[in-house]
Each structure stands twice: as structure tokens, then as C-alpha cells.
Write a protein that holds these residues in place. Structure first.
Motif, mmCIF file in Angstrom:
data_model
loop_
_atom_site.group_PDB
_atom_site.id
_atom_site.type_symbol
_atom_site.label_atom_id
_atom_site.label_comp_id
_atom_site.label_asym_id
_atom_site.label_seq_id
_atom_site.Cartn_x
_atom_site.Cartn_y
_atom_site.Cartn_z
ATOM 1 N N GLY A 136 26.738 -2.995 -48.142
ATOM 2 C CA GLY A 136 25.490 -4.131 -48.070
ATOM 3 C C GLY A 136 25.316 -4.758 -49.314
ATOM 4 N N PHE A 137 24.264 -5.869 -49.534
ATOM 5 C CA PHE A 137 24.312 -6.234 -51.471
ATOM 6 C C PHE A 137 25.287 -7.727 -50.817
ATOM 7 N N LEU A 138 26.247 -7.700 -52.016
ATOM 8 C CA LEU A 138 26.727 -8.219 -52.632
ATOM 9 C C LEU A 138 28.890 -7.689 -51.946
ATOM 10 N N SER A 139 28.126 -6.573 -51.033
ATOM 11 C CA SER A 139 30.221 -5.843 -50.910
ATOM 12 C C SER A 139 30.861 -6.740 -50.497
ATOM 13 N N GLU A 140 29.982 -7.736 -49.107
ATOM 14 C CA GLU A 140 31.208 -8.745 -48.146
ATOM 15 C C GLU A 140 31.242 -10.060 -49.068
ATOM 16 N N ASN A 141 31.278 -10.466 -49.947
ATOM 17 C CA ASN A 141 30.753 -11.954 -50.375
ATOM 18 C C ASN A 141 31.862 -12.223 -51.188
ATOM 19 N N ALA A 142 32.802 -13.041 -50.237
ATOM 20 C CA ALA A 142 33.818 -13.190 -50.944
ATOM 21 C C ALA A 142 33.587 -13.990 -52.521
ATOM 22 N N GLU A 143 32.956 -14.706 -52.733
ATOM 23 C CA GLU A 143 32.527 -15.412 -53.966
ATOM 24 C C GLU A 143 32.379 -14.659 -55.384
ATOM 25 N N PHE A 144 31.732 -13.053 -54.722
ATOM 26 C CA PHE A 144 30.767 -12.760 -55.350
ATOM 27 C C PHE A 144 32.555 -11.933 -55.833
ATOM 28 N N ILE B 274 37.555 -10.911 -46.780
ATOM 29 C CA ILE B 274 36.701 -10.691 -46.207
ATOM 30 C C ILE B 274 36.342 -11.972 -45.844
ATOM 31 N N ARG B 275 36.776 -13.072 -45.936
ATOM 32 C CA ARG B 275 36.517 -14.925 -45.265
ATOM 33 C C ARG B 275 37.316 -14.887 -44.092
ATOM 34 N N ALA B 276 38.506 -14.116 -44.033
ATOM 35 C CA ALA B 276 39.539 -13.935 -42.292
ATOM 36 C C ALA B 276 37.640 -13.364 -41.556
ATOM 37 N N MET B 277 37.827 -12.069 -41.993
ATOM 38 C CA MET B 277 36.794 -11.702 -41.150
ATOM 39 C C MET B 277 34.799 -11.994 -41.063
ATOM 40 N N GLY B 278 35.231 -12.397 -42.151
ATOM 41 C CA GLY B 278 33.255 -12.369 -42.092
ATOM 42 C C GLY B 278 32.163 -13.525 -41.096
ATOM 43 N N LEU B 279 33.179 -14.196 -40.577
ATOM 44 C CA LEU B 279 32.389 -14.813 -39.372
ATOM 45 C C LEU B 279 33.208 -14.882 -38.158
ATOM 46 N N LYS B 280 32.604 -14.682 -37.207
ATOM 47 C CA LYS B 280 32.979 -14.207 -35.645
ATOM 48 C C LYS B 280 33.902 -14.687 -35.373
ATOM 49 N N ASP B 281 33.776 -15.528 -35.029
ATOM 50 C CA ASP B 281 34.453 -15.957 -34.267
ATOM 51 C C ASP B 281 36.124 -16.448 -34.744
ATOM 52 N N ALA B 282 36.093 -16.831 -35.376
ATOM 53 C CA ALA B 282 37.315 -17.328 -36.751
ATOM 54 C C ALA B 282 38.174 -15.413 -36.481
ATOM 55 N N ALA B 283 37.660 -14.622 -36.687
ATOM 56 C CA ALA B 283 37.697 -13.300 -36.449
ATOM 57 C C ALA B 283 38.433 -12.546 -35.209
ATOM 58 N N MET C 170 34.698 -6.604 -37.646
ATOM 59 C CA MET C 170 35.189 -6.028 -38.952
ATOM 60 C C MET C 170 34.490 -5.994 -40.365
ATOM 61 N N ASN C 171 33.755 -4.629 -39.944
ATOM 62 C CA ASN C 171 33.175 -4.193 -41.815
ATOM 63 C C ASN C 171 34.201 -3.966 -43.066
ATOM 64 N N THR C 172 34.210 -5.098 -44.085
ATOM 65 C CA THR C 172 35.411 -5.080 -45.214
ATOM 66 C C THR C 172 34.356 -4.662 -46.072
ATOM 67 N N ARG C 173 34.328 -3.258 -45.756
ATOM 68 C CA ARG C 173 33.574 -2.135 -46.903
ATOM 69 C C ARG C 173 34.147 -1.127 -46.649
ATOM 70 N N LEU C 174 33.257 0.217 -47.006
ATOM 71 C CA LEU C 174 32.766 1.058 -47.495
ATOM 72 C C LEU C 174 31.816 1.013 -46.079
ATOM 73 N N GLN C 175 31.700 1.965 -44.905
ATOM 74 C CA GLN C 175 30.891 2.290 -44.174
ATOM 75 C C GLN C 175 29.368 3.459 -44.435
ATOM 76 N N VAL C 176 28.024 3.285 -44.214
ATOM 77 C CA VAL C 176 27.434 4.024 -44.638
ATOM 78 C C VAL C 176 27.895 5.469 -43.470
#
Length: 641
Positions: free
Chosen positions: A83-91, A110-119, A294-300
């Protein structure tokens, strides 16, 4: 190895990361907002830094403040949790630019998988099966509708930057497509600042299957098998388990291999999850499972994977971020037993799952193998953040054993006065279709009200409350006395707006186990039983709180003026000390029997006081906001001629 770690998160995940970091000898630094000044994660950390007001937009989402806090506290790494900033590539990039270690996926991944269409386009190129649909650049409404027509209804419209169920619409026919498209775009623009969408074929019996993957900076990528997260309410996961029920070895090998290919396609490092959607209308088959995102972080839900593999995923994250290779190779990883997790939320199923916030006067978790929480008894559930109280996790030799354990854990969890979904979880876990593995993402919606516990107590709970209340105070003088008849021991019990006069002899005869002799000494594990029913409870001042099958019920001894008031003289008296929160009549008003006159807030509950008969309001002695003592005259009703 990292020596000092700042956790850019709060609640249970911050506590979870702190636990592993401390075991590894790493110094931990918490960040906190105004609302979290006394939070559990703040007290568990070795140091803590205040980062702003309670609103997340002014604290936990302000990357510059978090980086400044890390530098000021001498941290050499930042873990974002989820959550929060975990998948924020700029951060992530800003953390690296500040000379700190980022415990997570690289900004590029993160950027590569951040948009569903490009991913999805990248996944197709890597040979990963994707859901049939349209991911093109042409976003004209007519083009999108034509693509939906070609795919065949029903379809899903999904925001390319969406997540958490937002920016998603199911469309059943061509006639409703444009209206749903417009609605989806508005929500996507508001939530994500991007109104672009993709169109996907809607799967009629969908299962949500995800694979835990892990990569390092040395080119190694492994999977840690799959999880099933199909039990969802409004696209939010409720119960997760590993491995997925009904998954055979061949299908598991195919989906896990596809997940590894997906991770390799973006040079993935750290913990990630490849999410798939499966058409389970005829069981799970490799050729009917498609990549979603893809979720580029740890999952709940990462604890269920840890429970079946024996791996500490947070430890792996910290080691990989420190430059170490993965601790284990693929052939060293195996599934051991079955694990299942339930998310305990502060929400009231009886009111449409509205959030329930406030102080946790009483909090006792059931016997789970593992409880992940960021709160404790005496703490509070804040209205500013996600209302999850805890995750309860159980492991068993097989799925049935794990479900049995978790059902017991959620059923015996006690929370007061905040309402929770514990009873709802217990019913879901005991559902015969769930136990048989007959599940998909529509399970909860299809079951409907059958999973919602009755918000009102059964009769035997009234009897148990009466017995406990009577133990602490004498019954009313000559209560129930009748000429030439045995004396009846009666006690008046109040729950919400209802008052019942209960014969204690009859109540005790229904209870198969004696209760403690004094409510003041009532232990948390004191129990009452009636046939197959059971309850635990405790005394809270003048109130008795009983817990049954995950639900909580508050009772109080009723005095004159309770509920239907004092039927004879029309005096409406305060049944207990409290605050007047609503006055529904004025002096001189005509009222009818049972009509609500005013509402008193007492002992953490609202109590409506009603007219005992048809008449007029002769006296009105209070106004909204008044604090009153027991037996105070609130109003008087005189009978109509």
C-alpha cells in the motif's frame, strides 16, 4: 547487510517487518502521523519519527518527508511494506537517489508492470497467457464498444492504472456499454489520474490464483507456489489460502513456470506476485488460466506462503536488497501442509459492512497459529486508515484441518465495542461449498445474507445475560409476586432498544453450565452453554458483554424508564447514566404507543426510549447533548382522553 531500516508504513505490516528485522539484528525506525502517535508499531520500533498530520496525503504518502526522516534517523534503507508508496516508481527512484537502499522492486520493474495494457503486451511477448481482450491505443468510445462486441459479452472494462477493485465495470450487453465506460473513466481519472482502459472477456466462474515469485540481483528467479484469493467482497480479498484447492501437479507446474517467465521478462528483483484469473467452471486447467497483473511488492496475504514453505519473505527481501543471492534454489522449495488466512476488519456486516471505528476496550484473538496485528486492547481503530484489525492465520496437515482451526479462531475472537466481520468470516469458513472447494470470486455475493450473522441475540443469550446481571445485583423487590402462586425471580434486561423481563429460574434451567457467581469477577474465559451453543463474556462496568460465534452483544440491567418507559404513570426515566443524543418530540406533541421519544447513548450503545401508551408530552426535561444520571426524569407522557 542493512544495519538500520526505516519502515515507510504503519499498522500490522510495520509490526511484521520490525519483528523480522529485529531477529536479524537490524535497527528499526518507524514513521507516524498524528493519529498514530501511540500506535503499536511506533512503540515496537527502536526509534520513531513524526511525519505529519493524520491524513495520508499529508503524511504516509509524502515521499520527501519519509526520505528526510530516514536521513535524520540514520537509516541506510527504506522498506515500504504494501500500500501507500510501495509501488510508486518515482518514490523508489528518489530513495535510491538519496543514497538509501530501496527494499523492493526496481523502479524499472515497477513501471513495466504498473499499467495493465503495457504489462499484458510484455507478458504476451514473454509467452505468458493473457486474458482475451483489447489493449490497444485507440481509446475512442466507438472503437472500444466494437472491440467489446467482438470479444463477446459479458466483458470487463478495466482502468489501465486501476487496482483494489476501482476503475472496473462488468458489462452484460452492448446497450449498457457506453454508460459503464463513462462511469469507469470518471472513477479512473479521479482515483489514478489516468482514464485509459482495456477490455477483457469476463470469466463466468473466475478463480483468483496468484503465484509468489522472488528474484535477486544475480539473475536468479524462483516461485514459492500459488495462493488462492477467490473469496472477495467487492473485489477486496477476505480469505486467502495456499496451496489453491483443486490444483493438480501439472497445472501448478504450468502456472508457476509462467509466473517465473513473467518475472524474468522485467528483470525482477525482490518479492512480487503474478496474479492470474482462472476459468474454474470445469476445475483448474493450465489452458484456462490467464495473466491479470503483477503486484511489485509484498502482498497482504504473504503469511500463508510463509506457512507452507517455512520461508520468511521479509528476511529474503532484506537479504536481496543488501545484494545477497536468494537463500534457496527452486528445487529446495516445497509445499508443507495447508495454510489459510482471514482478514479481521472493523466493520459491521449488519449495516452493509460500514466501517466501525473507535477504542478497542476489549480485544482477544482466538487460538490462531499466527496473528498479524497493529493494534492492541486499549488502542483504537482510526477512521483515517484501512479498518483491518488483524490477519488470523492457521496451518494444518491438510485443508480441512487448517479450515477447522481458523473457523475456531475467528469464532472465538472477542472485540468490543467496535463491530467486526468475525461472525461473517466464521460462517464463510463453515459453508459446505467453501469446505468442498466450490469457490469463485462470486462466492460471497452468491451466498448473500446467509453469511451475515443475526445482529440480535438468541433467547438463550438473553437468559445468560440475565443470570450474570442478577449475580451482581439483587432482583427487584417482590418482582413477579402473585397471590397463591410461587414467587418468580425476575430481572429486566436491556439490549439496544429492547427490554425483556426474564424468569431467572427458567433461565438457569436452560443453561447447562453455571456461570460465575459475580459479574464483577467474570473472567474473559467464563462460558455459558445452551445445548450446542456457547458464549464467552466479561463485565464492563454496569454492562455485560457476551461473545458468540464471532458476534458481540451488550446487555444491561433495565430499570424504570427503560424501553417502553414506566407504563403506569408515564414517567420516562433514564435507565442508566448517559448522554442524550437525539430528542424526537416537543412538549405538547401527540404521541402513540411505541413511538420514539428520545435516544440516550449509554455504555457504548444507543438506547431509544419510547412512549408507553397513546398520549401527549406533558413534560420534556432534557435537550440534545445533556448528560443525565440514572433515574433522572427525561419526559412525562399523559394519556389521551
Amino acid at each position: 547487510m542493512i544495519q538500520s531500516l526505516l519502515i515507510a508504513n504503519r499498522g500490522e505490516i510495520a509490526c511484521r517487518i520490525i519483528r523480522t528485522a529485529r531477529a536479524m539484528g537490524i535497527r528499526t525506525i518507524a514513521v507516524y502521523s498524528d493519529a498514530d502517535a501511540d500506535a503499536l508499531h511506533v512503540r515496537h520500533a527502536d526509534a520513531a519519527v513524526h511525519i505529519g498530520p493524520s491524513l495520508v496525503s499529508e503524511s504516509y504518502l509524502v515521499g520527501a518527508r519519509i526520505i528526510a526522516a530516514a536521513q535524520a534517523a540514520g537509516a541506510d534503507a527504506i522498506h515500504p511494506g504494501y500500500g501507500f508508496l510501495s509501488e510508486n516508481a518515482e518514490f523508489a527512484q528518489a530513495v535510491l537517489d538519496a543514497g538509501l537502499i530501496w527494499v523492493g522492486a526496481t523502479p524499472g520493474s515497477i513501471r513495466a508492470m504498473g499499467l495493465k495494457d503495457a504489462a499484458k503486451q510484455r507478458m504476451q511477448a514473454a509467452g505468458v497467457p493473457v486474458t482475451p481482450g483489447y489493449m490497444g491505443e485507440d481509446q475512442a468510445a466507438d472503437r472500444l464498444r466494437a472491440e467489446a462486441d467482438a470479444i463477446g459479452y459479458p466483458v470487463l472494462i478495466k482502468a489501465v492504472a486501476g487496482g483494489g477493485g476501482k476503475g472496473m465495470r462488468k458489462v452484460d450487453d452492448a446497450a449498457s456499454f457506453l454508460a459503464n465506460l463513462e462511469s469507469c473513466r470518471r472513477e479512473a481519472a479521479s482515483s489514478f489520474g489516468n482514464d485509459r482502459v482495456i477490455i477483457e472477456k469476463f470469466i463466468t466462474a473466475p478463480r483468483h490464483i496468484e503465484v509468489q515469485v522472488f528474484g535477486d540481483s544475480h539473475g536468479n528467479v524462483v516461485h514459492l507456489f500459488e495462493r488462492d484469493c477467490s473469496l472477495q467482497r467487492r473485489h477486496q480479498k477476505v480469505i486467502e489460502e495456499a496451496p489453491a484447492p483443486g490444483m493438480d501437479a501439472a497445472t501448478r507446474e504450468a502456472i508457476c513456470a509462467a509466473a517465473v517467465r513473467a518475472a524474468r521478462a522485467v528483470d525482477y528483483q525482490g518479492a512480487g506476485t503474478i496474479e492470474f484469473i482462472a476459468d474454474a467452471s470445469d476445475g483448474l486447467h493450465a489452458d484456462r488460466i490467464w495473466f491479470m497483473e503483477m503486484n511489485t511488492r509484498l502482498q497482504v496475504e504473504h503469511p500463508v506462503t510463509e506457512e507452507i514453505t517455512g520461508v520468511d519473505l521479509v528476511e529474503w527481501q532484506l537479504r536481496v536488497a543488501s545484494g545477497e543471492p536468494l537463500p534457496m534454489a527452486q528445487d529446495e522449495l516445497a509445499i508443507h501442509g495447508h495454510a489459510i488466512e482471514a482478514r479481521l476488519y472493523a466493520e459491521d456486516p449488519a449495516t452493509g459492512f460500514l466501517p466501525s471505528t473507535g477504542r478497542l476496550d476489549h480485544l482477544a484473538f482466538g487460538p490462531a497459529d499466527r496473528v498479524e496485528t497493529g493494534v492492541e486492547q486499549g488502542g483504537a481503530v482510526s477512521p483515517f486508515y484501512d479498518p483491518m484489525i488483524a490477519k488470523l492465520v492457521c496451518h494444518g496437515e491438510d485443508r480441512e484441518e487448517a479450515i477447522d482451526a481458523l473457523a475456531e479462531a475467528v469464532s472465538s475472537t472477542e472485540v468490543w465495542p467496535i463491530r467486526t466481520n468475525a461472525g461473517f468470516l466464521a460462517r464463510a469458513l463453515d459453508d459446505e461449498d467453501f469446505r468442498a472447494g466450490n469457490i469463485d470470486t462470486g462466492f460471497i455475493a452468491a451466498k448473500g445474507a446467509s453469511l451475515i450473522p443475526d445482529p440480535e441475540p438468541e433467547g438463550w443469550l438473553w437468559n445468560a445475560a440475565a443470570r450474570l446481571i442478577a449475580d451482581d445485583a439483587a432482583t427487584e423487590p417482590l418482582a413477579g409476586f402473585r397471590l397463591n402462586a410461587p414467587h418468580a425471580r425476575l430481572v429486566s434486561v436491556w439490549h439496544k432498544d429492547e427490554v425483556a423481563r426474564i424468569d431467572l429460574d427458567e433461565a438457569e434451567a436452560m443453561l447447562t453450565q453455571d456461570l460465575p457467581q459475580s459479574s464483577s469477577s467474570l473472567a474473559e474465559d467464563a462460558s455459558a452453554e445452551a445445548s450446542d451453543d456457547w458464549a464467552t463474556g466479561y463485565a464492563d462496568g454496569d454492562q455485560i458483554v457476551l461473545f458468540h460465534a464471532g458476534s458481540a452483544f451488550g446487555f444491561a440491567r433495565a430499570t424504570r424508564g427503560s424501553g417502553l418507559a414506566a407504563g403506569g404513570d408515564g414517567a420516562i426515566l433514564a435507565p442508566m447514566p448517559g448522554k442524550v443524543i437525539a430528542v424526537n418530540v416537543a412538549k405538547g406533541d401527540e404521541v402513540s404507543e411505541g413511538q420514539r421519544l428520545l435516544v440516550l447513548e449509554a455504555m457504548k450503545m444507543e438506547h431509544a426510549l419510547t412512549a408507553p401508551f397513546n398520549g401527549f408530552v406533558a413534560e420534556l426535561c432534557v435537550q440534545t447533548g445533556d448528560q443525565v444520571q440514572v433515574e433522572k426524569l427525561l419526559a412525562r407522557i399523559v394519556r389521551a382522553d
